[in-house]
Design a protein around this motif. Structure first.
Motif, PDB file in Angstrom:
ATOM      1  N   ARG A   8       0.843  -1.208   0.000  1.00 28.29           N
ATOM      2  CA  ARG A   8       0.000   0.000   0.000  1.00 28.29           C
ATOM      3  C   ARG A   8       0.875   1.254   0.000  1.00 28.29           C
ATOM      4  O   ARG A   8       0.664   2.171  -0.796  1.00 28.29           O
ATOM      5  CB  ARG A   8      -0.940  -0.038   1.207  1.00 28.29           C
ATOM      6  N   HIS A   9       1.875   1.277   0.861  1.00 27.32           N
ATOM      7  CA  HIS A   9       2.764   2.443   0.925  1.00 27.32           C
ATOM      8  C   HIS A   9       3.608   2.563  -0.340  1.00 27.32           C
ATOM      9  O   HIS A   9       3.828   3.674  -0.829  1.00 27.32           O
ATOM     10  CB  HIS A   9       3.658   2.365   2.162  1.00 27.32           C
ATOM     11  N   TRP A  10       4.068   1.434  -0.883  1.00 25.69           N
ATOM     12  CA  TRP A  10       4.836   1.440  -2.119  1.00 25.69           C
ATOM     13  C   TRP A  10       4.016   2.084  -3.237  1.00 25.69           C
ATOM     14  O   TRP A  10       4.494   2.947  -3.963  1.00 25.69           O
ATOM     15  CB  TRP A  10       5.248   0.016  -2.465  1.00 25.69           C
ATOM     16  N   GLU A  11       2.782   1.686  -3.387  1.00 28.45           N
ATOM     17  CA  GLU A  11       1.931   2.238  -4.444  1.00 28.45           C
ATOM     18  C   GLU A  11       1.712   3.729  -4.244  1.00 28.45           C
ATOM     19  O   GLU A  11       1.750   4.508  -5.206  1.00 28.45           O
ATOM     20  CB  GLU A  11       0.597   1.496  -4.486  1.00 28.45           C
ATOM     21  N   GLN A  12       1.501   4.146  -3.010  1.00 27.88           N
ATOM     22  CA  GLN A  12       1.294   5.571  -2.737  1.00 27.88           C
ATOM     23  C   GLN A  12       2.546   6.378  -3.067  1.00 27.88           C
ATOM     24  O   GLN A  12       2.455   7.472  -3.628  1.00 27.88           O
ATOM     25  CB  GLN A  12       0.898   5.776  -1.266  1.00 27.88           C
ATOM     26  N   ILE A  13       3.703   5.839  -2.742  1.00 27.98           N
ATOM     27  CA  ILE A  13       4.963   6.539  -3.026  1.00 27.98           C
ATOM     28  C   ILE A  13       5.189   6.638  -4.525  1.00 27.98           C
ATOM     29  O   ILE A  13       5.548   7.702  -5.045  1.00 27.98           O
ATOM     30  CB  ILE A  13       6.136   5.854  -2.306  1.00 27.98           C
ATOM     31  N   VAL A  14       4.973   5.543  -5.251  1.00 35.77           N
ATOM     32  CA  VAL A  14       5.151   5.582  -6.709  1.00 35.77           C
ATOM     33  C   VAL A  14       4.182   6.589  -7.331  1.00 35.77           C
ATOM     34  O   VAL A  14       4.557   7.349  -8.223  1.00 35.77           O
ATOM     35  CB  VAL A  14       4.987   4.177  -7.338  1.00 35.77           C
ATOM     36  N   GLU A  15       2.953   6.635  -6.848  1.00 36.22           N
ATOM     37  CA  GLU A  15       1.986   7.611  -7.370  1.00 36.22           C
ATOM     38  C   GLU A  15       2.465   9.038  -7.127  1.00 36.22           C
ATOM     39  O   GLU A  15       2.307   9.903  -7.992  1.00 36.22           O
ATOM     40  CB  GLU A  15       0.611   7.393  -6.734  1.00 36.22           C
ATOM     41  N   ASN A  68      16.162   3.313   6.035  1.00 35.01           N
ATOM     42  CA  ASN A  68      15.813   2.670   7.298  1.00 35.01           C
ATOM     43  C   ASN A  68      14.447   3.056   7.841  1.00 35.01           C
ATOM     44  O   ASN A  68      14.137   2.763   8.988  1.00 35.01           O
ATOM     45  CB  ASN A  68      16.894   2.976   8.339  1.00 35.01           C
ATOM     46  N   ARG A  69      13.651   3.719   7.004  1.00 36.67           N
ATOM     47  CA  ARG A  69      12.306   4.105   7.457  1.00 36.67           C
ATOM     48  C   ARG A  69      11.426   4.398   6.256  1.00 36.67           C
ATOM     49  O   ARG A  69      11.894   4.802   5.199  1.00 36.67           O
ATOM     50  CB  ARG A  69      12.365   5.301   8.385  1.00 36.67           C
ATOM     51  N   CYS A  70      10.163   4.204   6.447  1.00 32.09           N
ATOM     52  CA  CYS A  70       9.189   4.489   5.391  1.00 32.09           C
ATOM     53  C   CYS A  70       8.616   5.882   5.643  1.00 32.09           C
ATOM     54  O   CYS A  70       8.112   6.149   6.734  1.00 32.09           O
ATOM     55  CB  CYS A  70       8.073   3.445   5.415  1.00 32.09           C
ATOM     56  N   PRO A  71       8.672   6.758   4.658  1.00 23.94           N
ATOM     57  CA  PRO A  71       8.163   8.118   4.885  1.00 23.94           C
ATOM     58  C   PRO A  71       6.668   8.157   5.192  1.00 23.94           C
ATOM     59  O   PRO A  71       6.216   9.040   5.908  1.00 23.94           O
ATOM     60  CB  PRO A  71       8.485   8.853   3.581  1.00 23.94           C
ATOM     61  N   LEU A  72       5.918   7.202   4.707  1.00 22.71           N
ATOM     62  CA  LEU A  72       4.484   7.200   4.987  1.00 22.71           C
ATOM     63  C   LEU A  72       4.187   6.670   6.381  1.00 22.71           C
ATOM     64  O   LEU A  72       3.245   7.125   7.023  1.00 22.71           O
ATOM     65  CB  LEU A  72       3.729   6.387   3.931  1.00 22.71           C
ATOM     66  N   CYS A  73       4.988   5.743   6.877  1.00 27.69           N
ATOM     67  CA  CYS A  73       4.828   5.276   8.255  1.00 27.69           C
ATOM     68  C   CYS A  73       5.132   6.416   9.225  1.00 27.69           C
ATOM     69  O   CYS A  73       4.441   6.596  10.218  1.00 27.69           O
ATOM     70  CB  CYS A  73       5.751   4.096   8.543  1.00 27.69           C
ATOM     71  N   ILE A  74       6.163   7.185   8.902  1.00 33.76           N
ATOM     72  CA  ILE A  74       6.541   8.315   9.743  1.00 33.76           C
ATOM     73  C   ILE A  74       5.412   9.348   9.767  1.00 33.76           C
ATOM     74  O   ILE A  74       5.023   9.827  10.819  1.00 33.76           O
ATOM     75  CB  ILE A  74       7.848   8.957   9.239  1.00 33.76           C
ATOM     76  N   LYS A  75       4.859   9.636   8.606  1.00 35.32           N
ATOM     77  CA  LYS A  75       3.765  10.598   8.506  1.00 35.32           C
ATOM     78  C   LYS A  75       2.556  10.112   9.291  1.00 35.32           C
ATOM     79  O   LYS A  75       1.935  10.873  10.030  1.00 35.32           O
ATOM     80  CB  LYS A  75       3.394  10.799   7.039  1.00 35.32           C
ATOM     81  N   SER A  76       2.216   8.839   9.175  1.00 35.17           N
ATOM     82  CA  SER A  76       1.077   8.277   9.897  1.00 35.17           C
ATOM     83  C   SER A  76       1.310   8.307  11.406  1.00 35.17           C
ATOM     84  O   SER A  76       0.404   8.625  12.172  1.00 35.17           O
ATOM     85  CB  SER A  76       0.826   6.833   9.465  1.00 35.17           C
ATOM     86  N   ALA A  77       2.530   8.000  11.828  1.00 29.93           N
ATOM     87  CA  ALA A  77       2.846   7.983  13.250  1.00 29.93           C
ATOM     88  C   ALA A  77       2.724   9.384  13.847  1.00 29.93           C
ATOM     89  O   ALA A  77       2.262   9.548  14.958  1.00 29.93           O
ATOM     90  CB  ALA A  77       4.251   7.436  13.477  1.00 29.93           C
ATOM     91  N   ARG A  78       3.117  10.383  13.070  1.00 22.08           N
ATOM     92  CA  ARG A  78       3.022  11.767  13.569  1.00 22.08           C
ATOM     93  C   ARG A  78       1.567  12.187  13.741  1.00 22.08           C
ATOM     94  O   ARG A  78       1.250  12.974  14.623  1.00 22.08           O
ATOM     95  CB  ARG A  78       3.714  12.717  12.603  1.00 22.08           C
ATOM     96  N   LYS A  79       0.692  11.660  12.900  1.00 24.44           N
ATOM     97  CA  LYS A  79      -0.724  12.004  12.990  1.00 24.44           C
ATOM     98  C   LYS A  79      -1.459  11.110  13.986  1.00 24.44           C
ATOM     99  O   LYS A  79      -2.631  11.298  14.243  1.00 24.44           O
ATOM    100  CB  LYS A  79      -1.387  11.879  11.620  1.00 24.44           C
ATOM    101  N   GLY A  80      -0.758  10.098  14.499  1.00 20.94           N
ATOM    102  CA  GLY A  80      -1.377   9.188  15.440  1.00 20.94           C
ATOM    103  C   GLY A  80      -2.244   8.134  14.781  1.00 20.94           C
ATOM    104  O   GLY A  80      -3.009   7.446  15.445  1.00 20.94           O
ATOM    105  N   ALA A  81      -2.130   8.002  13.477  1.00 23.09           N
ATOM    106  CA  ALA A  81      -2.941   7.022  12.760  1.00 23.09           C
ATOM    107  C   ALA A  81      -2.296   5.653  12.826  1.00 23.09           C
ATOM    108  O   ALA A  81      -1.094   5.518  12.993  1.00 23.09           O
ATOM    109  CB  ALA A  81      -3.080   7.450  11.301  1.00 23.09           C
ATOM    110  N   LYS A  82      -3.113   4.644  12.669  1.00 24.45           N
ATOM    111  CA  LYS A  82      -2.625   3.281  12.609  1.00 24.45           C
ATOM    112  C   LYS A  82      -2.178   2.988  11.192  1.00 24.45           C
ATOM    113  O   LYS A  82      -2.890   3.267  10.242  1.00 24.45           O
ATOM    114  CB  LYS A  82      -3.732   2.318  13.035  1.00 24.45           C
ATOM    115  N   VAL A  83      -0.994   2.395  11.046  1.00 20.34           N
ATOM    116  CA  VAL A  83      -0.428   2.117   9.723  1.00 20.34           C
ATOM    117  C   VAL A  83      -1.098   0.950   9.068  1.00 20.34           C
ATOM    118  O   VAL A  83      -1.459  -0.012   9.550  1.00 20.34           O
ATOM    119  CB  VAL A  83       1.083   1.882   9.821  1.00 20.34           C
TER     120      VAL A  83
END
Length: 99
Positions: free
Chosen positions: A41-48, A84-99
């Motif tokens: 899911r994150h891979w597809e979002q990043i490629v988009e 060593n990190r996924c930029p979308l996981c980092i963004k989700s963690a900052r918003k408090g969302a579940k990945v």
């Protein structure tokens, strides 16, 4: 759009038709705790997102544009501090969302 973007499982093989660093797909999935669905899911979002940058020739379309975006995204994620990190996981963690 997701149906046009190659699956990470397909990028694990050397003859996948895309120029991605060896081991990239496995490493990206590992960043997601071996959760292939979340990683895909994150891979597809990043490629988009990359499709909408100057990493893709504005004259390109279809499969050629996807190939350029896949290559650029994989190289970006593999060769920077993002290795060593996924930029979308980092963004989700900052918003408090579940990945």
């Amino acid at each position: 759009m997701g149906e046009l973007i190659p699956h990470l499982r397909d990028l694990c093989f050397s003859r996948n038709g895309h120029q991605v660093p060896e081991g990239f797909a496995h490493a990206f999935v590992k960043l997601h705790g071996e959760d292939w669905r979340a990683a895909q899911r994150h891979w597809e979002q990043i490629v988009e997102l990359v499709l909408d940058t100057d990493a893709v020739d504005p004259e390109s379309s279809g499969a050629r544009a996807i190939r350029q975006a896949v290559t650029a995204a994989a190289l970006l994620l593999d060769r920077t501090d993002l290795r060593n990190r996924c930029p979308l996981c980092i963004k989700s963690a900052r918003k408090g969302a579940k990945v």
